[in-house]
Design an enzyme around this catalytic site. Sequence first.
Site, PDB file in Angstrom:
ATOM      1  N   TYR A 181     -17.264  16.631  -5.812  1.00 62.12           N
ATOM      2  CA  TYR A 181     -18.150  16.695  -6.970  1.00 62.12           C
ATOM      3  C   TYR A 181     -17.427  16.107  -8.186  1.00 62.12           C
ATOM      4  O   TYR A 181     -16.274  15.679  -8.096  1.00 62.12           O
ATOM      5  CB  TYR A 181     -18.598  18.130  -7.218  1.00 62.12           C
ATOM      6  CG  TYR A 181     -19.530  18.655  -6.161  1.00 62.12           C
ATOM      7  CD1 TYR A 181     -20.857  18.231  -6.093  1.00 62.12           C
ATOM      8  CD2 TYR A 181     -19.089  19.563  -5.201  1.00 62.12           C
ATOM      9  CE1 TYR A 181     -21.720  18.695  -5.112  1.00 62.12           C
ATOM     10  CE2 TYR A 181     -19.948  20.042  -4.214  1.00 62.12           C
ATOM     11  CZ  TYR A 181     -21.264  19.603  -4.166  1.00 62.12           C
ATOM     12  OH  TYR A 181     -22.110  20.056  -3.201  1.00 62.12           O
ATOM     13  N   ARG A 341     -24.479  30.900   4.920  1.00 59.88           N
ATOM     14  CA  ARG A 341     -25.654  30.867   5.790  1.00 59.88           C
ATOM     15  C   ARG A 341     -25.870  32.172   6.575  1.00 59.88           C
ATOM     16  O   ARG A 341     -27.025  32.570   6.773  1.00 59.88           O
ATOM     17  CB  ARG A 341     -25.544  29.666   6.737  1.00 59.88           C
ATOM     18  CG  ARG A 341     -25.626  28.333   5.985  1.00 59.88           C
ATOM     19  CD  ARG A 341     -25.247  27.148   6.846  1.00 59.88           C
ATOM     20  NE  ARG A 341     -23.847  27.190   7.245  1.00 59.88           N
ATOM     21  CZ  ARG A 341     -23.295  26.333   8.105  1.00 59.88           C
ATOM     22  NH1 ARG A 341     -24.026  25.380   8.650  1.00 59.88           N
ATOM     23  NH2 ARG A 341     -22.019  26.415   8.405  1.00 59.88           N
ATOM     24  N   GLU A 433     -43.891  37.354  29.659  1.00 56.01           N
ATOM     25  CA  GLU A 433     -42.986  36.214  29.779  1.00 56.01           C
ATOM     26  C   GLU A 433     -42.902  35.796  31.246  1.00 56.01           C
ATOM     27  O   GLU A 433     -42.646  36.636  32.122  1.00 56.01           O
ATOM     28  CB  GLU A 433     -41.592  36.559  29.239  1.00 56.01           C
ATOM     29  CG  GLU A 433     -40.487  35.599  29.578  1.00 56.01           C
ATOM     30  CD  GLU A 433     -40.794  34.154  29.191  1.00 56.01           C
ATOM     31  OE1 GLU A 433     -40.495  33.258  30.001  1.00 56.01           O
ATOM     32  OE2 GLU A 433     -41.319  33.928  28.081  1.00 56.01           O
TER      33      GLU A 433
END
Length: 664
Positions: A181, A341, A433
């Site tokens: 940056y 995250r 399923e």
Amino acid sequence: MIDYKNLFTPTKIGSLELKNRFALAPMGPLGLGDAEGGFNQRGIDYYTQRAKGGTGLIITGVTFVDNEIEEHGMPSVPCPTHNPVHFIRTAKEMTERIHAYQSKVFLQMSGGFGRVTIPTNLGEYPPVAPSPIQHRWLDKTCRELTVEEIQTIVKKFGEGAYNAKRAGFDGVQIHAVHEGYLIDQFAISLFNHRNDEYGGSLENRLRFAREIVEEIKERCGEDFPVTLRYSPKSFIKGLRDGALPGEEFEEQGRDLDEGIKAAQLLVSYGYDALDVDVGSYDSWWWSHPPMYQEKGLYRPYAKLMKENVDVPIICAGRMDNPQMATEAIADGTCDIVSLGRPLLADPDYVNKLRRGEVEDIRPCISCQEGCMGRIQEYSILNCAVNPQACRERVTAYNPILKQKKVLVIGGGVAGCEAARVSALRGHQVELLEKNDRLGGNLIPGGAPDFKEDDIALANWYTHQLEKLEVEVKYNTTATKDSILAANYDVVIIATGSTPKVLPLGNDQQVLTATEVLNKEKDCGDKTVIIGGGLVGCETALWLAQQGKDVTIVEAMDNLLQNNGPLCHANSEMLEELIPYHNIEVITNATATGYKNNQLKIKVDQNEKELACDSVILAIGYQSEDSLYQELKFDIPEIYLLGDAKKVSNIMYGIWDAFEVANHI
């Protein structure tokens, strides 16, 4: 149970005590600010939710101290100097709520992005830099900052920090001598060609960062913590050219020798802690690590900093494994574990860990679809596996007025999420399923070691449905008659998709990627993969890592053109890993036939034969919606979700299912 108690011991940054060793890593707060530079309600709710979840230190995403020298279209992100009264008012509401949970909060402040400004956020504004250098994304030359402009930005840092302190922030983090940056561009000789007091020697290149911390300390006092996001190594081979893990190369950015010296200088200038990672936007799969990077990849660099400076070290970078985190604290790798995250995926990570509920922590899968990808493309922060991230209030669970009997058909991510949310809200849910486990395409998708978190997500869903007492019937195929006979109030069809196939001749040795990933079929030692999308490339990488001889045949002129990762850190790293693992790629090519272990392909109108033991098809998937078509006029409330509706990715499978199930 493994003892994680050291993660819940207090620690200090300067004189500020934190209740535990966890920090929310700063992530771009796109969509969390308003047009006047304050925090909007989404931002306030988002950060407060992570404090409620037990995180000891909340570090906001980047805020700009200056909005004139490097202009940013408003609204972009919060700005503590744009409208100070408004900023303080909105931020004060947020810090008060965070403090209610005994968490501390730092404002991350940026001097600007310079040559790495993301084009979608740049608009018509000219990029700036320490010198007239090439922009990272655009074929433009950046404008050199004047000394007067640098000094103006320094003053803005002081103003911004002062406003942050008034708003109740416990400290600030400077963004950054890291990732390339603007302030980092000044610090790195590759980008800084100045011959004034801000260029030349390392001390001069760090002058910008020094003046910032000195200005803040003068305005806010010595006891006000000022931390720094810091990268001791850049992994730059050249402009727009990054190195891969294990690759031998000559560092063109900051090498570790200079990284140690710079860290020591920065601490001597007054920085109270270093938040350590590595990388740059020229090698941005280091700064924003995809699943192809190992877990805890910054640990060696954090430990190196810990050994060379005498301030607390914060370490992020896929640190969501609790055993890894507890060992990092115990062996002196770092003082604080930073989760970015993983706290998007599960805001209650810390409290769940403290309670010993590790199985309940929703895993981050490092796809970067909802976070970095959406920041890059749409200027908004979200999460692929957690639809509520950054929109906690508008996606709060809706109370139900009347319990309904809900049938979900299909146990992929869409079916599992629909069942989970429906049951959590109080409906009576049954799931059918056809296979013997939940997860759908997560199972073959998670076969490679680097996709282990896909399997973790499938296991998380299995555990959640068990806890919610959802009746799951495995190895069960639903029919129209059986569904109609059972009198359900709501039917959700999430029957997924099937791999597309291509008749080539010797179909015994023509396999689907799903068959190979599930280890149902053996591809032999030498194989050709038809299709260079995400599935084809990841399958190729997995096989090459096993020592297989792999070739990719792609009809388009490049890999990952269809349905590739939204985040370029993922796609660019995968593209680089393909040649690095000696995988041959043939583009603009189509397969025409396979016989006697010879695959015929047409490349730019020329025919060619490839010898191989097998052919693997990775040419996409087609929706399986036949049951929905049979039932759509017979069930009053029926929904079609996931790949059965439209073949897409994990994020939209989960998001659409959440949206529908939260409004039944």
